[in-house]
Structure formats: structure tokens, C-alpha cells
Design an enzyme around this catalytic site. Structure first.
Site, PDB file in Angstrom:
ATOM      1  N   GLN A   1      32.450   1.191 -13.781  1.00 48.36           N
ATOM      2  CA  GLN A   1      33.174   0.340 -14.922  1.00 48.36           C
ATOM      3  C   GLN A   1      34.044  -0.666 -13.919  1.00 48.36           C
ATOM      4  O   GLN A   1      34.728  -0.371 -12.901  1.00 48.36           O
ATOM      5  CB  GLN A   1      34.659   1.296 -15.371  1.00 48.36           C
TER       6      GLN A   1
ATOM      7  N   GLU B   1      47.966   1.131 -18.722  1.00 46.75           N
ATOM      8  CA  GLU B   1      46.531   1.858 -18.254  1.00 46.75           C
ATOM      9  C   GLU B   1      46.563   2.841 -17.399  1.00 46.75           C
ATOM     10  O   GLU B   1      46.002   3.902 -17.503  1.00 46.75           O
ATOM     11  CB  GLU B   1      45.981   0.510 -17.581  1.00 46.75           C
TER      12      GLU B   1
ATOM     13  N   GLY C   1      42.454  -0.151 -11.811  1.00 50.28           N
ATOM     14  CA  GLY C   1      41.201   0.044 -11.264  1.00 50.28           C
ATOM     15  C   GLY C   1      41.506   0.274  -9.468  1.00 50.28           C
ATOM     16  O   GLY C   1      40.520  -0.103  -8.986  1.00 50.28           O
ATOM     17  N   GLU C   2      42.623   0.482  -9.068  1.00 48.73           N
ATOM     18  CA  GLU C   2      42.881   0.493  -7.648  1.00 48.73           C
ATOM     19  C   GLU C   2      41.935   1.549  -6.909  1.00 48.73           C
ATOM     20  O   GLU C   2      41.584   1.536  -5.594  1.00 48.73           O
ATOM     21  CB  GLU C   2      44.354   0.719  -7.373  1.00 48.73           C
ATOM     22  N   ARG C   3      41.909   2.690  -7.655  1.00 47.80           N
ATOM     23  CA  ARG C   3      40.913   3.955  -6.924  1.00 47.80           C
ATOM     24  C   ARG C   3      39.675   3.305  -6.752  1.00 47.80           C
ATOM     25  O   ARG C   3      38.955   3.501  -5.822  1.00 47.80           O
ATOM     26  CB  ARG C   3      41.057   5.078  -7.873  1.00 47.80           C
ATOM     27  N   ARG C   4      38.983   2.757  -7.837  1.00 50.59           N
ATOM     28  CA  ARG C   4      37.648   2.110  -7.593  1.00 50.59           C
ATOM     29  C   ARG C   4      37.583   1.115  -6.440  1.00 50.59           C
ATOM     30  O   ARG C   4      36.748   0.973  -5.806  1.00 50.59           O
ATOM     31  CB  ARG C   4      37.096   1.136  -9.202  1.00 50.59           C
TER      32      ARG C   4
ATOM     33  N   ARG D   1      45.869   7.427 -17.902  1.00 53.50           N
ATOM     34  CA  ARG D   1      44.765   8.227 -17.105  1.00 53.50           C
ATOM     35  C   ARG D   1      45.370   9.828 -16.978  1.00 53.50           C
ATOM     36  O   ARG D   1      46.321   9.985 -17.312  1.00 53.50           O
ATOM     37  CB  ARG D   1      44.691   7.749 -15.793  1.00 53.50           C
TER      38      ARG D   1
ATOM     39  N   SER E   1      30.013   8.501  -4.926  1.00 53.63           N
ATOM     40  CA  SER E   1      29.383   8.119  -6.015  1.00 53.63           C
ATOM     41  C   SER E   1      28.964   6.564  -6.044  1.00 53.63           C
ATOM     42  O   SER E   1      27.996   6.428  -6.704  1.00 53.63           O
ATOM     43  CB  SER E   1      30.140   8.431  -7.262  1.00 53.63           C
TER      44      SER E   1
ATOM     45  N   GLY F   1      26.757   2.975  -7.672  1.00 51.23           N
ATOM     46  CA  GLY F   1      27.472   1.879  -8.149  1.00 51.23           C
ATOM     47  C   GLY F   1      28.910   1.815  -8.854  1.00 51.23           C
ATOM     48  O   GLY F   1      29.172   2.945  -9.060  1.00 51.23           O
TER      49      GLY F   1
END
Length: 299
Positions: free
Chosen positions: A78, A129, A95-98, A133, A70, A75
Site C-alpha cells: 500500500q 487515518e 503511512g509513517e510505519r511503512r 487504525r 516483509s 515490497g
């Protein structure tokens, strides 16, 4: 080729314009490397290190690859959030997955919010945070709650307010940490649900917990099935106790209490225990009545 014509990493719709806008400076505090606290900036991926406070310990490979695809196509929608460590050095807050998916997608830069946070604030930010989720498993959530309570000196009530959860939800998650490691792993790997785990917590014996846990997996039992099994097991253990709680008084013993009661003119009872011991009880109504009974027994 000029620097303006170099290919930039893929960005989400509208995010590229945001990064290039002078309005992103919301603190007017410039950093030594040209980035701005409180702003969104494009940072080299190599300048960012992982967050040691992240409660997430497992990233599903298929989901990570889907996110990578994705990101490669659409891009970063977030930005991640980082804190400044030093010159051209940052640490992930969330945001570690991103971040991982962007690495897999081959990006060299990633959009990030830049914040300043000390270790405790960063821990709270990262844990809260991540707790909010939907894809954390129940054990990861429980460990996050435990860390917030222990390391940030929060009560369960304060924690419930901080993460917008009920006190009962906090307690139910924390109780899961009492389960044997094998069962906790089962929750992590989605072999059983939190409902199964909550039911297993009620079992006092660890070996019994594991045996029933293995039965749940082998027979693919639902939470209701498991609760019925536990109810049956409880009834089995309680039934002998009920029988033992009221050992019978023999006819001879009953005749004795009746005769003795007539002799002292007071109620007399025999209380027997399953172990064979017990009490012979003589009831009295007043100090005078007690002295009267004592005189009769001394005759």
C-alpha cells in the site's frame, strides 16, 4: 548498465505496473519534477519528511522489524500518502510505519500518492487515518480526538461522525486524559488496558489512583477485580456517612417535641446534623395557623 536495467525498489504485486501506467494521471496537473498530483509515483525517500501531525508517538521495534522484513521480501503493498511542499520535497500525510520500515529495509524510493493539503486539512487527514487504525493505544487515540476537537474546531458529535465512532466512545477516550501521567504511560506501554484506565478515572484522589494502579500491575488484576475493589472502597467511605446522616434524638428531646407539639397544636420536629447543629421546626398549615402559633409563643 542502462537505466532500464537498474534494480528498482521492491514493489507490491501489480503496483509496479500501476506506476508505469499512463492511467495513473488522474488530475492532469503535472508538477515541476515530473510527478503528478493525485497519482501514485515513485519518490526518493530522502525527499520525504515526517508528518508533524502524526498522533503516533511510539513504534514497537519488533513489529517495525517484521514490517521491514516483509517489505524487503514482498515490497510495498500500500503506497504512503504525501503532500507536495516544494520542488522535489514532500511531507508524509499517512503511512509513517511503512515509511520507517522502508528506510530500515534500505529502499531508496517508495511509492506514494501525491496530494495537496493545507495544514488543517492535513491534520484532519492524518489524525482520522491513524484513528481508524487498530494498533494505536487508547491514549494516542484520545490525544488525536483532543487535537481534532481543539485544532479543527469540532464538537464531540461532529467528531463522532467524522471518525465513525459513537459519542460515548469519544467521551470515554477523552476522559483518559484526566489520568495522572504515570497511569497514561501505563496505558501506552500496555501495562493496563483501557478498561482498567476507565475504572481508575472514577477515583477522585490522584494519589489513590496511582496506588490502585500500582496494585493492579503488581497483582495482575483483571478489570472486574479492579471494579470490585473500587466498589468495596466506595462502600467503606459511604457507610460512615449513612450513620452520620441520621444522628439520634434523645428521649428527653423527643419528650420535649411531643409536649411542645401539644402546646402549639402543630407538628414539631428536631433536625440534627452530625456536626451538632440543627433545626427546631414548627409546621403550620396556613397564614392563620402561623399567627395562632405566634400568639401562643408570645404568651
Amino acid at each position: 548498465m542502462s537505466s532500464s536495467s537498474k534494480k528498482r525498489p521492491a514493489l507490491g504485486k501489480g503496483l509496479s505496473a500501476l506506476l508505469e501506467s499512463s492511467l495513473t494521471d488522474i488530475t492532469s496537473e503535472d508538477l515541476s519534477d515530473g510527478s503528478v498530483l493525485g497519482s501514485v509515483a515513485l519518490l526518493p525517500i530522502t525527499s520525504i519528511e515526517a508528518n508533524p501531525f502524526n498522533p503516533r508517538t511510539h513504534f514497537e521495534e519488533d513489529a517495525l522489524n517484521e514490517l521491514k522484513d516483509s517489505i524487503a521480501t514482498h515490497g510495498i503493498i500500500q503506497p504512503i500518502t504525501v503532500r507536495k511542499l516544494g520542488r522535489s520535497k514532500y511531507q508524509l500525510i499517512s503511512g509513517e510505519r511503512r515509511f520507517k520500515a522502508s528506510q530500515l529495509a534500505g529502499l531508496t524510493e517508495i511509492p506514494a500518492y501525491i496530494r495537496v493539503a493545507n495544514d488543517q486539512t492535513m491534520l484532519e487527514m492524518a489524525l482520522v487515518e491513524n484513528i481508524q487504525r487498530q494498533d494505536l493505544n487508547a491514549i494516542e487515540v484520545a490525544l488525536s480526538y483532543h487535537r481534532l476537537i481543539q485544532e479543527c474546531n469540532l464538537t464531540q458529535e461532529q467528531l463522532a461522525q467524522q471518525v465513525s465512532k459513537s459519542r460515548t466512545s469519544i467521551t470515554n477516550h477523552l476522559r483518559l486524559l484526566k489520568l495522572p501521567a504515570k497511569i497514561q504511560l501505563g496505558v501506552r506501554e500496555n501495562e493496563i488496558s483501557m478498561g482498567h484506565a476507565r475504572a481508575l478515572v472514577s477515583i477522585d484522589d490522584e494519589q489513590t489512583q496511582i496506588e490502585i494502579f500500582e496494585r493492579v500491575i503488581e497483582e495482575q488484576l483483571s478489570v472486574r477485580d479492579l471494579e470490585n475493589i473500587l466498589r468495596e472502597e466506595k462502600n467503606k467511605t459511604e457507610e460512615p456517612k449513612k450513620k452520620e446522616a441520621k444522628p439520634s434524638v434523645t428521649h428527653q428531646q423527643n419528650d420535649f417535641t411531643q409536649d411542645f407539639s401539644d402546646k402549639v397544636a402543630a407538628k414539631v420536629q428536631i433536625k440534627k446534623q452530625p456536626t451538632g447543629n440543627g433545626k427546631l421546626i414548627i409546621n403550620f398549615n396556613s397564614e392563620v395557623d402561623l399567627n395562632r402559633i405566634i400568639e401562643i409563643l408570645n404568651e
